[in-house]
Write a protein that holds these residues in place. Structure first.
Motif, PDB file in Angstrom:
ATOM      1  N   TRP A 177      -1.451   1.680  13.548  1.00 20.37           N
ATOM      2  CA  TRP A 177      -0.680   1.583  12.177  1.00 20.37           C
ATOM      3  C   TRP A 177      -1.437   0.318  11.563  1.00 20.37           C
ATOM      4  CZ3 TRP A 177       5.002  -0.037  11.738  1.00 20.37           C
ATOM      5  CH2 TRP A 177       5.665   0.361  10.356  1.00 20.37           C
ATOM      6  N   ARG A 178      -2.118   0.514  10.359  1.00 21.40           N
ATOM      7  CA  ARG A 178      -2.874  -0.296   9.667  1.00 21.40           C
ATOM      8  C   ARG A 178      -2.130  -0.603   8.297  1.00 21.40           C
ATOM      9  NH1 ARG A 178      -8.233  -0.311  11.571  1.00 21.40           N
ATOM     10  NH2 ARG A 178      -8.627   1.658  12.621  1.00 21.40           N
ATOM     11  N   LEU A 179      -1.928  -2.103   8.075  1.00 21.07           N
ATOM     12  CA  LEU A 179      -1.197  -2.497   6.860  1.00 21.07           C
ATOM     13  C   LEU A 179      -2.084  -3.524   6.299  1.00 21.07           C
ATOM     14  CD1 LEU A 179       0.681  -2.610   9.846  1.00 21.07           C
ATOM     15  CD2 LEU A 179       2.510  -2.597   8.051  1.00 21.07           C
ATOM     16  N   ALA A 180      -1.669  -3.758   4.840  1.00 18.53           N
ATOM     17  CA  ALA A 180      -2.218  -4.746   4.132  1.00 18.53           C
ATOM     18  C   ALA A 180      -1.509  -5.066   3.308  1.00 18.53           C
ATOM     19  CB  ALA A 180      -3.697  -4.277   3.741  1.00 18.53           C
ATOM     20  N   THR A 181      -1.379  -6.351   2.668  1.00 16.11           N
ATOM     21  CA  THR A 181      -0.585  -6.707   1.607  1.00 16.11           C
ATOM     22  C   THR A 181      -1.243  -8.187   0.923  1.00 16.11           C
ATOM     23  OG1 THR A 181       1.615  -7.782   0.728  1.00 16.11           O
ATOM     24  CG2 THR A 181       1.014  -8.245   2.786  1.00 16.11           C
ATOM     25  N   ASP A 182      -1.126  -8.127  -0.412  1.00 15.99           N
ATOM     26  CA  ASP A 182      -1.722  -9.636  -0.960  1.00 15.99           C
ATOM     27  C   ASP A 182      -0.579 -10.360  -1.079  1.00 15.99           C
ATOM     28  OD1 ASP A 182      -0.523  -7.407  -2.803  1.00 15.99           O
ATOM     29  OD2 ASP A 182      -1.453  -8.872  -4.564  1.00 15.99           O
ATOM     30  N   THR A 228      -9.920  -1.312  -3.563  1.00 13.59           N
ATOM     31  CA  THR A 228      -9.535  -0.604  -5.000  1.00 13.59           C
ATOM     32  C   THR A 228      -9.468  -1.513  -6.062  1.00 13.59           C
ATOM     33  OG1 THR A 228      -7.097  -1.229  -4.070  1.00 13.59           O
ATOM     34  CG2 THR A 228      -8.150   0.816  -3.261  1.00 13.59           C
ATOM     35  N   SER A 229      -9.009  -0.890  -7.116  1.00 13.76           N
ATOM     36  CA  SER A 229      -9.005  -1.540  -8.281  1.00 13.76           C
ATOM     37  C   SER A 229      -7.663  -2.566  -8.216  1.00 13.76           C
ATOM     38  CB  SER A 229      -8.783  -0.761  -9.586  1.00 13.76           C
ATOM     39  OG  SER A 229      -7.391   0.226  -9.072  1.00 13.76           O
ATOM     40  N   PHE A 230      -6.698  -2.071  -7.512  1.00 11.31           N
ATOM     41  CA  PHE A 230      -5.433  -3.091  -7.275  1.00 11.31           C
ATOM     42  C   PHE A 230      -5.684  -4.270  -6.644  1.00 11.31           C
ATOM     43  CE2 PHE A 230      -1.932  -4.539  -4.823  1.00 11.31           C
ATOM     44  CZ  PHE A 230      -0.695  -4.415  -5.608  1.00 11.31           C
ATOM     45  N   GLU A 231      -6.494  -4.133  -5.371  1.00  9.29           N
ATOM     46  CA  GLU A 231      -7.081  -5.159  -4.617  1.00  9.29           C
ATOM     47  C   GLU A 231      -7.635  -6.178  -5.268  1.00  9.29           C
ATOM     48  OE1 GLU A 231      -8.718  -6.346  -0.416  1.00  9.29           O
ATOM     49  OE2 GLU A 231      -8.394  -4.361  -0.802  1.00  9.29           O
ATOM     50  N   ARG A 232      -8.660  -5.498  -6.231  1.00  5.67           N
ATOM     51  CA  ARG A 232      -9.598  -6.440  -6.966  1.00  5.67           C
ATOM     52  C   ARG A 232      -8.798  -7.296  -8.236  1.00  5.67           C
ATOM     53  NH1 ARG A 232     -12.526  -2.640  -8.399  1.00  5.67           N
ATOM     54  NH2 ARG A 232     -11.678  -2.207 -10.408  1.00  5.67           N
ATOM     55  N   LYS A 233      -7.903  -6.604  -8.800  1.00  9.94           N
ATOM     56  CA  LYS A 233      -7.379  -7.490  -9.752  1.00  9.94           C
ATOM     57  C   LYS A 233      -6.139  -8.411  -8.776  1.00  9.94           C
ATOM     58  CE  LYS A 233      -6.652  -3.621 -12.822  1.00  9.94           C
ATOM     59  NZ  LYS A 233      -5.580  -2.525 -13.398  1.00  9.94           N
ATOM     60  N   ALA A 234      -5.597  -8.206  -7.838  1.00 11.96           N
ATOM     61  CA  ALA A 234      -4.983  -9.204  -7.035  1.00 11.96           C
ATOM     62  C   ALA A 234      -6.031 -10.524  -6.789  1.00 11.96           C
ATOM     63  CB  ALA A 234      -4.402  -8.468  -5.689  1.00 11.96           C
ATOM     64  N   GLY A 235      -7.097 -10.005  -6.281  1.00 15.21           N
ATOM     65  CA  GLY A 235      -7.883 -11.021  -5.941  1.00 15.21           C
ATOM     66  C   GLY A 235      -8.394 -11.939  -7.336  1.00 15.21           C
ATOM     67  N   GLU A 236      -8.611 -11.358  -8.158  1.00 11.61           N
ATOM     68  CA  GLU A 236      -8.463 -11.819  -9.568  1.00 11.61           C
ATOM     69  C   GLU A 236      -7.654 -13.003  -9.879  1.00 11.61           C
ATOM     70  OE1 GLU A 236      -9.567  -9.022 -12.322  1.00 11.61           O
ATOM     71  OE2 GLU A 236     -11.486  -8.603 -11.419  1.00 11.61           O
ATOM     72  N   ALA A 237      -6.286 -12.512  -9.452  1.00  9.78           N
ATOM     73  CA  ALA A 237      -5.100 -13.308  -9.762  1.00  9.78           C
ATOM     74  C   ALA A 237      -5.003 -14.425  -8.758  1.00  9.78           C
ATOM     75  CB  ALA A 237      -3.854 -12.564  -9.763  1.00  9.78           C
ATOM     76  N   GLY A 238      -5.857 -14.600  -7.609  1.00  7.51           N
ATOM     77  CA  GLY A 238      -5.559 -15.495  -6.864  1.00  7.51           C
ATOM     78  C   GLY A 238      -5.050 -15.215  -5.368  1.00  7.51           C
ATOM     79  N   ARG A 239      -4.644 -13.985  -5.175  1.00 11.52           N
ATOM     80  CA  ARG A 239      -3.813 -13.307  -4.015  1.00 11.52           C
ATOM     81  C   ARG A 239      -4.771 -12.771  -3.272  1.00 11.52           C
ATOM     82  NH1 ARG A 239      -1.151 -11.213  -8.377  1.00 11.52           N
ATOM     83  NH2 ARG A 239      -1.328  -9.095  -7.580  1.00 11.52           N
ATOM     84  N   ARG A 240      -4.853 -13.219  -1.690  1.00 20.07           N
ATOM     85  CA  ARG A 240      -5.938 -12.916  -0.845  1.00 20.07           C
ATOM     86  C   ARG A 240      -4.925 -11.524   0.029  1.00 20.07           C
ATOM     87  NH1 ARG A 240      -6.592 -14.285   4.573  1.00 20.07           N
ATOM     88  NH2 ARG A 240      -4.760 -15.685   4.373  1.00 20.07           N
ATOM     89  N   ALA A 241      -5.778 -10.478   0.231  1.00 15.39           N
ATOM     90  CA  ALA A 241      -5.237  -9.638   1.089  1.00 15.39           C
ATOM     91  C   ALA A 241      -5.132  -9.961   2.645  1.00 15.39           C
ATOM     92  CB  ALA A 241      -6.066  -8.477   1.130  1.00 15.39           C
ATOM     93  N   HIS A 242      -4.023  -9.751   3.098  1.00 16.21           N
ATOM     94  CA  HIS A 242      -3.847 -10.037   4.846  1.00 16.21           C
ATOM     95  C   HIS A 242      -3.773  -8.515   5.328  1.00 16.21           C
ATOM     96  CE1 HIS A 242      -2.224 -13.654   2.723  1.00 16.21           C
ATOM     97  NE2 HIS A 242      -2.288 -14.333   4.092  1.00 16.21           N
ATOM     98  N   ASP A 243      -4.560  -8.631   6.305  1.00 17.77           N
ATOM     99  CA  ASP A 243      -4.598  -7.201   7.134  1.00 17.77           C
ATOM    100  C   ASP A 243      -3.953  -7.301   8.328  1.00 17.77           C
ATOM    101  OD1 ASP A 243      -6.778  -5.135   5.861  1.00 17.77           O
ATOM    102  OD2 ASP A 243      -6.943  -7.083   5.224  1.00 17.77           O
ATOM    103  N   LEU A 244      -3.173  -6.308   9.096  1.00 22.22           N
ATOM    104  CA  LEU A 244      -2.707  -6.217  10.275  1.00 22.22           C
ATOM    105  C   LEU A 244      -2.878  -4.918  10.986  1.00 22.22           C
ATOM    106  CD1 LEU A 244       0.918  -7.782   9.348  1.00 22.22           C
ATOM    107  CD2 LEU A 244      -0.761  -8.752  11.029  1.00 22.22           C
ATOM    108  N   THR A 245      -3.095  -4.932  12.331  1.00 24.35           N
ATOM    109  CA  THR A 245      -3.562  -3.861  12.934  1.00 24.35           C
ATOM    110  C   THR A 245      -2.856  -3.437  14.232  1.00 24.35           C
ATOM    111  OG1 THR A 245      -5.535  -3.455  12.094  1.00 24.35           O
ATOM    112  CG2 THR A 245      -5.139  -1.949  13.894  1.00 24.35           C
ATOM    113  N   TYR A 246      -1.740  -2.600  14.444  1.00 18.58           N
ATOM    114  CA  TYR A 246      -1.053  -2.496  15.430  1.00 18.58           C
ATOM    115  C   TYR A 246      -1.200  -1.068  16.244  1.00 18.58           C
ATOM    116  CZ  TYR A 246       1.390  -6.765  14.403  1.00 18.58           C
ATOM    117  OH  TYR A 246       1.626  -8.065  14.377  1.00 18.58           O
ATOM    118  N   ARG A 247      -0.943  -1.012  17.734  1.00 18.13           N
ATOM    119  CA  ARG A 247      -1.154  -0.015  18.245  1.00 18.13           C
ATOM    120  C   ARG A 247       0.004   0.666  18.820  1.00 18.13           C
ATOM    121  NH1 ARG A 247      -4.661  -1.674  21.461  1.00 18.13           N
ATOM    122  NH2 ARG A 247      -6.658  -0.900  20.437  1.00 18.13           N
TER     123      ARG A 247
END
Length: 249
Positions: A177-182, A228-247
């Protein structure tokens, strides 16, 4: 006025339907590909519901048996179409409620010439409950779900203990299960939910720990998740993506 059935309110929806008007290009893609690449499922109550007893025959849908990757909330299809193009050995199922998003995915799919993507226009928890078989999914992706950042809306968040149980039902033992959020606060909630679940183990326990966050457990950015374009815009707004991976254990 007809009364809405009570069970309609039992679980808050994690999405809000936006306008379904399509541009000419999206309409053409929808007309061309939706009959063969958007799954028809039995409905109950709403046009994004999935009725109990629905079935998903992967071999019939894709014409083969292959590893199955499911993306919840595929948006405009950037991630899933890119992955499908790079990994033709896998089957991909995109779950999305927004018609223009699915149409854009179909447009990208056609332009890329990939044949291993299918879509279902439905509410994700109901897809996991009623459509997908137990132990049938190799990877589940939840990238940048709506954070519902206002406290009064937190109950609408997709990642919850109840949703984790649904994810565990459909994932194969050993499936990821791969997750990511900004949204940092939501990232902490995601980690808390998954750490509390007996069905999952963190693939990167302790990784990314800091003095401010000694627990860690953050994944390195997965190379299979394109920017993605969404993540790029989030980065431009100063929000960093956080990734999680669970088995799934």
């Amino acid at each position: 006025m007809n009364e809405v059935p009570q069970k309609f309110h039992r679980q808050p929806y994690s999405f809000v339907r936006r306008g379904d008007r399509l541009t000419a290009r999206r309409q053409n893609a929808w007309d061309t590909y939706s009959p063969t690449h958007v799954l028809e499922v039995p409905r109950e109550l709403t046009d994004t519901s999935v009725a109990a007893g629905a079935s998903f025959d992967q071999e019939r849908v894709y014409g083969r048996r292959a590893p199955l990757v499911v993306e919840i909330g595929s948006g405009l299809g950037e991630a899933v179409v890119s992955a499908a193009s790079q990994h033709p050995e896998n089957d991909y199922l995109a779950v999305e409620v927004y018609t223009p998003g699915i149409a854009d995915l179909l447009l990208k799919m056609g332009q890329a010439g990939v044949e291993n993507v299918r879509c279902v226009q439905a509410n994700a928890p109901e897809v996991l409950d009623h459509l997908l078989p137990e132990d049938g999914v190799d990877e589940l992706w939840v990238f940048f779900p709506d954070p519902w950042h206002k406290k009064r809306h937190h109950k609408r968040r997709l990642v919850s203990p109840d949703f984790a149980a649904k994810a565990a039902r459909v994932l194969k033992p050993g499936g990821l299960w791969r997750l990511a959020t900004d949204w940092e606060e939501y990232a902490l909630v995601m980690r808390e939910v998954l750490e509390a679940s007996a069905d999952f183990e963190n693939v990167f326990p302790g990784a990314g720990a800091t003095e401010a966050d000694p627990e860690g457990g953050w994944s390195p950015r997965w190379e299979g998740r394109i920017l993605t374009s969404f993540e790029r815009k989030a980065g431009e707004a100063g929000r960093r993506a956080h990734d999680l991976t669970y088995r799934r254990v």
